[in-house]
Scaffold this active site. Structure first.
Site, PDB file in Angstrom:
ATOM      1  N   ASP A  74      39.971  42.899  44.970  1.00  0.00           N
ATOM      2  CA  ASP A  74      39.078  43.609  44.152  1.00  0.00           C
ATOM      3  C   ASP A  74      37.831  43.654  45.112  1.00  0.00           C
ATOM      4  O   ASP A  74      37.269  42.466  45.727  1.00  0.00           O
ATOM      5  CB  ASP A  74      38.748  42.755  43.067  1.00  0.00           C
ATOM      6  CG  ASP A  74      37.370  43.363  42.145  1.00  0.00           C
ATOM      7  OD1 ASP A  74      37.616  44.439  41.945  1.00  0.00           O
ATOM      8  OD2 ASP A  74      36.609  42.483  42.095  1.00  0.00           O
ATOM      9  N   THR A 107      34.584  49.917  43.210  1.00  0.00           N
ATOM     10  CA  THR A 107      33.791  49.001  43.959  1.00  0.00           C
ATOM     11  C   THR A 107      34.366  49.374  45.680  1.00  0.00           C
ATOM     12  O   THR A 107      33.474  49.335  46.472  1.00  0.00           O
ATOM     13  CB  THR A 107      33.945  47.529  43.565  1.00  0.00           C
ATOM     14  OG1 THR A 107      35.350  47.108  43.753  1.00  0.00           O
ATOM     15  CG2 THR A 107      33.246  47.367  42.530  1.00  0.00           C
ATOM     16  N   THR A 108      35.359  49.425  45.731  1.00  0.00           N
ATOM     17  CA  THR A 108      35.931  49.580  47.367  1.00  0.00           C
ATOM     18  C   THR A 108      35.681  50.892  47.750  1.00  0.00           C
ATOM     19  O   THR A 108      35.188  51.207  48.750  1.00  0.00           O
ATOM     20  CB  THR A 108      37.332  49.160  47.199  1.00  0.00           C
ATOM     21  OG1 THR A 108      37.725  47.850  46.751  1.00  0.00           O
ATOM     22  CG2 THR A 108      37.963  49.292  48.751  1.00  0.00           C
ATOM     23  N   ASP A 400      38.693  44.914  35.207  1.00  0.00           N
ATOM     24  CA  ASP A 400      38.278  46.272  35.605  1.00  0.00           C
ATOM     25  C   ASP A 400      38.731  47.083  34.573  1.00  0.00           C
ATOM     26  O   ASP A 400      38.257  48.219  34.478  1.00  0.00           O
ATOM     27  CB  ASP A 400      38.815  46.167  37.060  1.00  0.00           C
ATOM     28  CG  ASP A 400      38.091  45.476  37.940  1.00  0.00           C
ATOM     29  OD1 ASP A 400      37.028  44.976  37.710  1.00  0.00           O
ATOM     30  OD2 ASP A 400      38.850  45.412  39.193  1.00  0.00           O
TER      31      ASP A 400
END
Length: 540
Positions: A74, A107-108, A400
């Site tokens: 994550d 987020t990545t 998520d």
């Protein structure tokens, strides 16, 4: 006289002027930009291997005495845990946190895209293109990409059955890169059912997640109502119907003198006994005030000592002690009550209600189950798994998915995944670059190359030939096959609609916005000032 004046001025020009305190560091021009690019690209290279359904995990080990480890892919968790010293890298960490807070996923992707934009910008600066020109080109490219994203987005919000299927597909796509990927069908159904219970609300506090080691991930389930991981007091009833619950945050030990340093001196045991009797009487009075609220269940955030617990048991009242602060807040929300600390005015207190409170077993642990709560949409996800690290990562994965699904219930548009949206946006930016004159066109082309890096990285992480797959994908989109994307199961390209690989429009749009703004912010920097460290005073 004039000659001497000019000579003095000329000599003054060669004298260095000290603007900053000793120990301060200043970086200018190319050095500042190079420092920013190196830091941002290094962070991007760290994160890029976690992108996509075949992304790798990272082990984060604490340097504390316990040496706790976290196994995760994550992006937000990784970036929160590492401590970076580079200014540009910190900007990327901040946009990843913003992405996590805003939409819960991507987020990545946002970190990788911002890093690729800066990598392309570095190449343009090397051929003497001014950063402001690059910024203008990137802003234009971002608006073109967002416009194209809106054009290819679909919305099935009017058809309940199709919309539920969209939510399931989004959940599967989100979970396909997580540790629960092997059971993604089970967990996607579980997450969608939990969010649909909220009936359009985005208050995820109504969904409680508890972790119980043992069993397998497949045994995880969704339970109605609320489950509290505490035990019922000794001697108290283990089952109560039509419960009236008082939720409190108060001290339930004997009322001792709370002034630090206070002492009571006495020369007789009789006086000590009298003091103890007074303390007990005060606690009896406080406990009686609680009972006068007409309740049959008392839940306290703090400890409940033996004396009040015995009194509650004698009155047939269930007592639950040491419910943590998050548990108390969530209980107040779910039961429809208020958290109280004083008990002098029962008529002003709002009690919580539920149909049934009973003790239950999950695995080898006893829990307390609240059924028929006032907040009907409340539910609990019970996660089972072999290890604590596995359960922690599963909880992050479920969180998520819940965030993305809840956002999609508000913004109901969806876009196709598997690199399909990025290729289509890059194609639109490339077409605009061909119609743009001047150096700004080079910035548009650079933005398109950065977008195409996303599917390329996804393919690389799966061990496939990224150059071959991305070229096939570009050719398919140029022919008008806008639903084609990467099929990482078979190692080729396929129709994302048929494969059910979809993503939330809001997540994808936020990735483009945040990455573009972060790249622009870093590109505008031409000087970096680092203040001097604080001087420690020496002991005499």
């Amino acid at each position: 006289f004039l000659f001497g004046f000019f000579l003095k001025c000329k000599m003054a020009n060669f004298q260095p002027v000290q603007l900053f305190r000793g120990g301060s560091v200043e970086e200018r021009g190319e050095n500042a930009r190079m420092s920013n690019f190196v830091g941002a690209v290094a962070l991007t290279d760290l994160m890029r291997t976690t992108l996509g359904p075949k992304g790798m995990d990272k082990i984060l080990q604490s340097m504390g005495h316990n040496g706790e480890i976290t196994v995760t892919n994550d992006g937000a968790t990784i970036l929160k845990s590492i401590h970076v010293d580079n200014a540009a890298a910190k900007v990327l960490v901040d946009i990843s946190k913003t992405q996590d807070a805003e939409v819960g996923d991507g987020t990545t992707s946002v970190c990788v895209l911002a890093g690729e934009l800066l990598r392309e910008a570095e190449k343009l600066i090397e051929i003497n293109i001014h950063p402001q020109t690059i910024v203008e080109g990137y802003n234009l490219a971002a608006s073109i990409a967002r416009k194209r994203l809106e054009e290819i987005a679909e919305c099935n919000g009017e058809d309940a059955e199709k919309f539920e299927q969209d939510l399931l597909n989004i959940a599967r796509t989100t979970l396909s890169s997580k540790i629960v990927r092997n059971d993604k069908d089970h967990f996607s159904r579980l997450c969608v059912d939990a969010v649909l219970r909220l009936k359009g609300s985005k208050n995820l506090d109504a969904i409680h997640i508890i972790k119980k080691p043992g069993g397998s991930l497949k045994e995880s389930r969704l339970e109605e109502g609320f489950i509290l991981e505490k035990r019922i007091g000794v001697g108290c009833p283990k089952r109560i119907e039509n419960a009236k619950v008082l939720i409190a945050n108060t001290t339930m030990d004997t009322d001792k003198i709370k002034v630090y340093g206070a002492k009571v001196k006495t020369d007789s045991i009789q006086t000590v006994a009298e003091i103890e009797d007074v303390e007990k009487q005060r606690m009896w009075t406080k406990t009686q005030k609680i009972v006068d609220h007409g309740i049959n269940c008392f839940i306290n955030r703090q400890l409940i000592y033996n004396l009040p617990e015995e009194y509650f048991a004698s009155k047939g009242i269930m007592s639950i002690e040491h419910a943590d602060f998050d548990g108390i807040e969530r209980l107040a929300l779910v039961l429809g009550g208020e958290i109280v600390s004083t008990f002098d005015h029962p008529e002003q207190v709002k009690l919580g209600t539920c149909d049934l409170i009973e003790e239950d077993m999950i695995g080898e642990d006893k829990v307390i189950r609240f059924s028929g709560v006032a907040l009907g949409e409340a539910c609990t996800i019970v996660l089972r798994g072999a290890t604590e690290q596995l359960l922690d990562e599963a909880e992050r994965s479920i969180h998520d998915a819940l965030c993305v699904i809840s956002q999609t219930t508000g913004e109901r548009r969806i876009v196709l995944g598997g690199g399909c949206s990025e290729i289509e946006c890059a194609l639109a930016v490339d077409q605009a670059a061909q119609k743009t004159s001047g150096k700004k066109a080079l910035a548009l082309e650079a933005y398109a190359r950065a977008l195409r890096q996303i599917p390329s990285i996804i393919a690389d992480n799966a061990g496939y030939d990224s150059a071959e797959l991305v070229s096939q994908l570009r050719a398919a989109h140029a022919e008008g096959k806008i639903s084609m994307g990467l099929d990482m199961k078979d190692g080729g390209i396929g129709c994302m609609k048929e494969l059910g690989i979809t993503e939330s429009f809001k997540v994808k749009s936020q990735v483009i916005i945040s990455a573009s703004e972060a790249a622009e912010m870093i590109l505008r920097v031409d000087q970096i000032f680092k203040s001097a460290p604080r001087q420690r005073s020496q002991d005499p």
